[in-house]
Each structure stands twice: as structure tokens, then as C-alpha cells.
Design an enzyme around this catalytic site. Sequence first.
Site, PDB file in Angstrom:
ATOM      1  N   GLU A 306       1.238  -0.930  -0.191  1.00  0.00           N
ATOM      2  CA  GLU A 306      -0.169  -0.265  -0.010  1.00  0.00           C
ATOM      3  C   GLU A 306       0.883   1.334  -0.409  1.00  0.00           C
ATOM      4  O   GLU A 306       0.246   2.448  -0.850  1.00  0.00           O
ATOM      5  CB  GLU A 306      -0.532   0.407   0.953  1.00  0.00           C
ATOM      6  CG  GLU A 306      -2.234  -0.909   1.250  1.00  0.00           C
ATOM      7  CD  GLU A 306      -2.734  -0.819  -0.652  1.00  0.00           C
ATOM      8  OE1 GLU A 306      -2.804   0.179  -0.335  1.00  0.00           O
ATOM      9  OE2 GLU A 306      -4.185  -1.920   0.271  1.00  0.00           O
ATOM     10  N   ARG A 310       1.074   3.706  -3.246  1.00  0.00           N
ATOM     11  CA  ARG A 310       0.024   5.128  -2.941  1.00  0.00           C
ATOM     12  C   ARG A 310       1.472   6.609  -2.888  1.00  0.00           C
ATOM     13  O   ARG A 310       1.117   7.348  -3.436  1.00  0.00           O
ATOM     14  CB  ARG A 310      -1.081   4.929  -1.828  1.00  0.00           C
ATOM     15  CG  ARG A 310      -2.084   4.081  -1.575  1.00  0.00           C
ATOM     16  CD  ARG A 310      -3.138   3.662  -1.072  1.00  0.00           C
ATOM     17  NE  ARG A 310      -3.267   2.719  -0.713  1.00  0.00           N
ATOM     18  CZ  ARG A 310      -5.020   2.757   0.119  1.00  0.00           C
ATOM     19  NH1 ARG A 310      -5.496   3.853   0.198  1.00  0.00           N
ATOM     20  NH2 ARG A 310      -5.970   2.056  -0.154  1.00  0.00           N
ATOM     21  N   ASP A 439      -5.233 -10.418  -7.568  1.00  0.00           N
ATOM     22  CA  ASP A 439      -5.931  -9.165  -9.153  1.00  0.00           C
ATOM     23  C   ASP A 439      -4.407  -8.475  -9.629  1.00  0.00           C
ATOM     24  O   ASP A 439      -4.482  -8.707 -10.818  1.00  0.00           O
ATOM     25  CB  ASP A 439      -6.491  -8.564  -8.708  1.00  0.00           C
ATOM     26  CG  ASP A 439      -6.342  -7.461  -7.560  1.00  0.00           C
ATOM     27  OD1 ASP A 439      -5.366  -8.150  -6.859  1.00  0.00           O
ATOM     28  OD2 ASP A 439      -6.531  -6.482  -6.957  1.00  0.00           O
ATOM     29  N   GLU A 575     -12.273   1.022  -9.633  1.00  0.00           N
ATOM     30  CA  GLU A 575     -12.234  -0.592 -11.337  1.00  0.00           C
ATOM     31  C   GLU A 575     -12.395   0.218 -12.233  1.00  0.00           C
ATOM     32  O   GLU A 575     -12.588  -0.330 -13.466  1.00  0.00           O
ATOM     33  CB  GLU A 575     -11.596  -1.999 -10.669  1.00  0.00           C
ATOM     34  CG  GLU A 575     -10.567  -2.028  -9.747  1.00  0.00           C
ATOM     35  CD  GLU A 575     -11.225  -1.945  -8.476  1.00  0.00           C
ATOM     36  OE1 GLU A 575      -9.598  -1.366  -7.596  1.00  0.00           O
ATOM     37  OE2 GLU A 575     -12.181  -0.989  -7.720  1.00  0.00           O
ATOM     38  N   THR A 664      -1.226   0.677 -10.654  1.00  0.00           N
ATOM     39  CA  THR A 664      -2.323  -0.104  -9.950  1.00  0.00           C
ATOM     40  C   THR A 664      -3.111   0.804  -8.515  1.00  0.00           C
ATOM     41  O   THR A 664      -4.444   0.583  -8.553  1.00  0.00           O
ATOM     42  CB  THR A 664      -1.828  -1.064  -8.937  1.00  0.00           C
ATOM     43  OG1 THR A 664      -3.481  -2.216  -8.940  1.00  0.00           O
ATOM     44  CG2 THR A 664      -1.331  -1.319  -7.848  1.00  0.00           C
TER      45      THR A 664
END
Length: 675
Positions: A306, A310, A439, A575, A664
Amino acid sequence: MYSGAAAVATAGPPRQDFISVTLGPEEAVGAAGYNNSKAWRRRSCWRKWKQLSRLQRSVILFLFAFLAVCGVISYTSMGEAWKSLTNKSLDDQRTEQEIPGLKLANPAVLPAPQKADANHGDYPELSLQKQPKPPHVRRGPSNLQIKAPWRDTRLKTRHSTIRAVEELVQADKEEKTEKSIISWRGAVIEPDQSTEPPSSKIKEPEKPSSVEAEAQKEPVPINERQLAVIKAFRHAWRGYKDFAWGHDELKPLSKSYSEWFGLGLTLIDALDTMWILGLKEEFEEARKWVANDLVFDKNVDVNLFESTIRILGGLLSTYHLSGDSLFLEKAKDIGNRLMPAFKTPSKIPYSDVNIGRGTAHPPRWTSDSTVAEVTSIQLEFRELSRLTGDEKFQKAVDEVMKHVHTLSGKNDGLVPMFINTNSGQFTHLGVYTLGARADSYYEYLLKQWIQGGKKENELLEDYMRAIEGVKKHLLQRSAPKKLTFVGELAHGHFSAKMDHLVCFLPGTLALGAHNGLAADHMKLAEALIETCYQMYAQVETGLSPEIVHFNLHAQKGHKDVEIKPADRHNLLRPETVESLFYMYRFTGDKKYQDWGWEILQNFNKYTRVPTGGYTSINNVQNPSNPEPRDKMESFFLGETLKYMFLLFSDDIDLINLDKYVFNTEAHPLPIWVPA
């Protein structure tokens, strides 16, 4: 004629000699009548020529003949070149008139333009525009200059456009107030514009001869839908600024905040969004916080995945867009502090790092890491190595990918969800999903291949094999609408369960097809994005739940989508909007913009908090009370609204997908090209 005689001295002093000269009639007349006339000069030149020797005259004649031959040859070659250039210019003009959608070396990502008088259909109109003189050259990394297309001049232009459009929208609202929709939280929503064309024309990409020329394309005017996104962002930002400034996430209902890492996640996640939206004032105040208050030297555990996607991704992206070295320095700082995660027996990183103490560890309950987390940090660390020249970042993440490439336990390219940090082996074998915990592994296979210039064949092989595995094991069709969806496989048993997270896949497939992969990937993308849209359209609030189950057999009174009580929350996820952006960018089909517009309207209707911010909700099936959860995830500003803005834009150079690849968390990073 006259004559003269010679006088002879007979004696005496000094002797004097005399010369007698006889003048003919012509000479006498010439001498008497000399007036520098052309005729006289010709006669004088002829006399001089006759006085030259035969050899001298031959040399001069030879030189004149040689020069004449050279002149004829030069004239012939220059004439042919000029004729070719003129013909080429005429051909170019003819081509522009006859073939508006001229195919570029890198194929255009939008279809050929319609004629001006054509009806507005599925494909937006294209127009060419001259590039203005570059006002500046932006800073950038030494071995790759990345344009800053919206800095200073572009921002001023965009702000002027925004103000102008706001005035038009306000005037339109005054005339058509009765058509506005009032939300349950008091938000005014614009009526559906699905039949209206964008207010701006699509910009045909031009191949600049230099970075300076490339950076100075005049911006395409912002349309009303983009303006609605800017309005939503400003509303969300106001809530964050008023009640959660410098903290990780806003709690809009209680007007407070929640902390995860204590590193201002929402602010960092939103930096490049503000830049792309042209919000200069908001960007500058956020930059000041980064410069003065963002400190990584603190005793806090952060999640490697994360914080990489980010924070590190957000800082790198903002550095490339703005050219401001502050963000690169902060990126290097956090990058170095995350490196202890890779100090494991298997080189598979731990999930958690204490960025102050320089220690790392797995979760308390297991020594496993999730496959998605350890294989979805590569874009960021690879780019950090390229910018800094320090190979340790890329070496660490490349070792992870090479190791996973060789592992057993895959099922036709599909990977399990967990991997052990001690043994380096997959665990919990037999369970395969494209949802949570797996994913972005598939997403980053393709995107690393694109980022590196399409040279790393192992990544491409793993991606292609995985997509074939999806087709073979996870694809099914629902009833009654025959929607194509991606389910899950558990020990040979198929489950018709699909996470909203899986809706990243249509966009990824479309991106692969755009980069030359199999054409049937685009067909599958078109089928899957229809399914993701139906996950919204078949729900009472028009917002998708976190997880859906599909009916495989038609049942009276049942839709394709079934929602369990534990799965009916909505976290403002990006998404589906992400994939809509890719699909519109690559096809030009305006239905994708219309679907995104519906989703934005429903976010405004059911999640907007009047005092500032948006909230996730617990129940997408209850329009009268969607049960707000009092939390605005950082990715709502970092991803969802950014993709919305890009979806509604008809400027294909607004983050050109032949030059950037999104991580992502929707942070664009440059595609590598030779220095």
C-alpha cells in the site's frame, strides 16, 4: 592621315630621339571619339583577346566549358529534388483531404474523424491544431525528459476555461432548473447527457520532433462532464482540508479523520490528480505540506504494497508531471526505508516495514505474503532505480518476479493467492481468483513488459499464459442476459463469485490489445466491461457492491446479479471507471463515457456529504438509506475521480497511453525509451 619626319641632330649638346607613329583612319577616329561606349569596350576586349596566345585562349575556353557543364548538372539534380518536394507537398495536402484518419507509425488510439457535417455517432470528431511556441523547458531526469503539459500556461488556460464553462453551466441551470435532479444529500445533479456530444474535439496526436515541441500542445477545452468531476473533487478536497488535513483518510460524517500510517495518504494520493485536473491552488497548498510536514522518519509500521503504490507511486508520478525535484527526493527517502522488507530467506518481501526503525516482519498470524502484494510493487521500484541510478531497487523486485516465474503450483498460468516468505513457495494451493490477493499480479505482468519497452519476454509469456488460463478455467456466462464474467476456482470447484476488483481486467486486456497482443483480448474486454457496467445498472442505487454472484441458470424474477448481505457495500472503488477509460480511449465508443457519467451521478446522489467529502456506503440496494460508513478512501481522489476526468476527456494526449503506464493506484509513470 598625316605624316611626320625624323629630325637628326648634327652636333651640339644632348641628343634627342624621336619616334614616328602612323595612325589609320579607324584609330584616329577612335582616339578622337572615345566615349566609353559599349561598342568601343567590345572592340577593346576583342583586341585584348586577340593579343592572347593560342594556349591562353584554349585554357580560358576550357574553363568556361567546364563551368557550363557543372551548371547544367547541378540544375538538373536540384530541379528533380524540388519537383519531388513539391509533389510530396501536394500529395500530403491531397491525403489530408481524402484520408482524414491517416494511420500513424504508432496507431491512433481513437478512430478516424467524422466530417464536419456528419451526424454525431459513436466516434468523436478529430481536429488538428498547431503547436504554440514552447514557453519553457521543464526539468526532468537526466536520461529521459518527460513533458509537463499542463504547467503554468496550461493551468492558466484551463482555469480560464473552467471559469467560462462554470458561467455557462450556471446560466444553463437557471434556464433549466426544473430538469435538475436533487439528491438525498442535497446535491444538484446535472441531467443525463448521453445524447450530447462532448463540448471539445478530440486531439489527433502529432509526432513532435523534440520534447519542447511535444510539451506545448494547446490544451483541449474542458467539457461540462469534466467540469462536474472537478466540482466533485473540490467538494471532496474541501472536506479533507477542513476536517482531516495531513491525515490519512477523511471521515466526512463525523467531520474527523482516521489514521493508517499517519503519512497523509489522501493528500499524496491526490497530488497528480490535482495536477491533471489543473487545480493549481490546491496543488500548491498540498506541495507546501509535503515540503514542510511530510516526514518518514517515524516509528510506524506500514504495509509494503500500500505504501509503495500510494506513496512511492504518487510521488514519482507527481515528479514526472510537475518536474519538481522535491517529490523525487521524498520518493528516494521512502524507497530506501521500504528496502528492509526484502531481507528474507527467500527474497520474497515481508508485508510490513517499520520505516523509522528499518525493520520488517510478516503479519502476526502468518509468515505468508499475498501474491498480489509482492508482485505489484515492481513498476515503482524499477522507476526509482532508473531515476536515481541505484540498481538495488530494481534488483530486489526483479528477483521476486524471476522467482515467481519458476514456481510450481500454477494452473495454466493462474497463481495461488499466498506465498511463504521463508520457503518462497506458494501456499494454500488450488484456489485461483482474479480478485483480492491475486488481481494486480496479472496487471503488472503486462505493465512491466510495456514499461520496459516490450523487451522482457518472461513477463509477456506469463501474462499470455495466464489469460489463456482465465479463458479455460474462470470464464462463464450468466443467465438470463448471458453476461460474460470471471469466477473463481477452488480445488476444482467453480464459483460464480466475482469481486468488483476484477473489473480492472477489461482495461488491462484492452491495453494489451493496443500494444499488439491478440485481437480476441479486445473482444473479451468488450464483453467483460458490459458485465462490470451491469454490476452497477442492475442494482437499485446504480452503484456496484463489493462482490456479486452470477446466476448460471435462468430463474423467474431473478436478474443475472445476486448480492449477499455481507457483500453489498460500496467503497467508491475505481476499477470499472478505470476500464471504461481504457475502452473509450481505444475505441472511441461514447457509450463508455455515458456509463461513466451515470456512475458519477449516482456517486453524487448516494455518497456525497453536504459538508464536504464523499462516503462509502453499506447498502447499495437501499436507495432511501444506503447506510453511509463515514469513510472516504484515499483512492477515491487518487483513482476514481482521476479516471472519471480522463474518461470524459477527448484529448488523447492527456496522459498519452503510448508514453505512460498507470500503476495499480492510477499514478502514471513513463514508458522507458532509449536515452
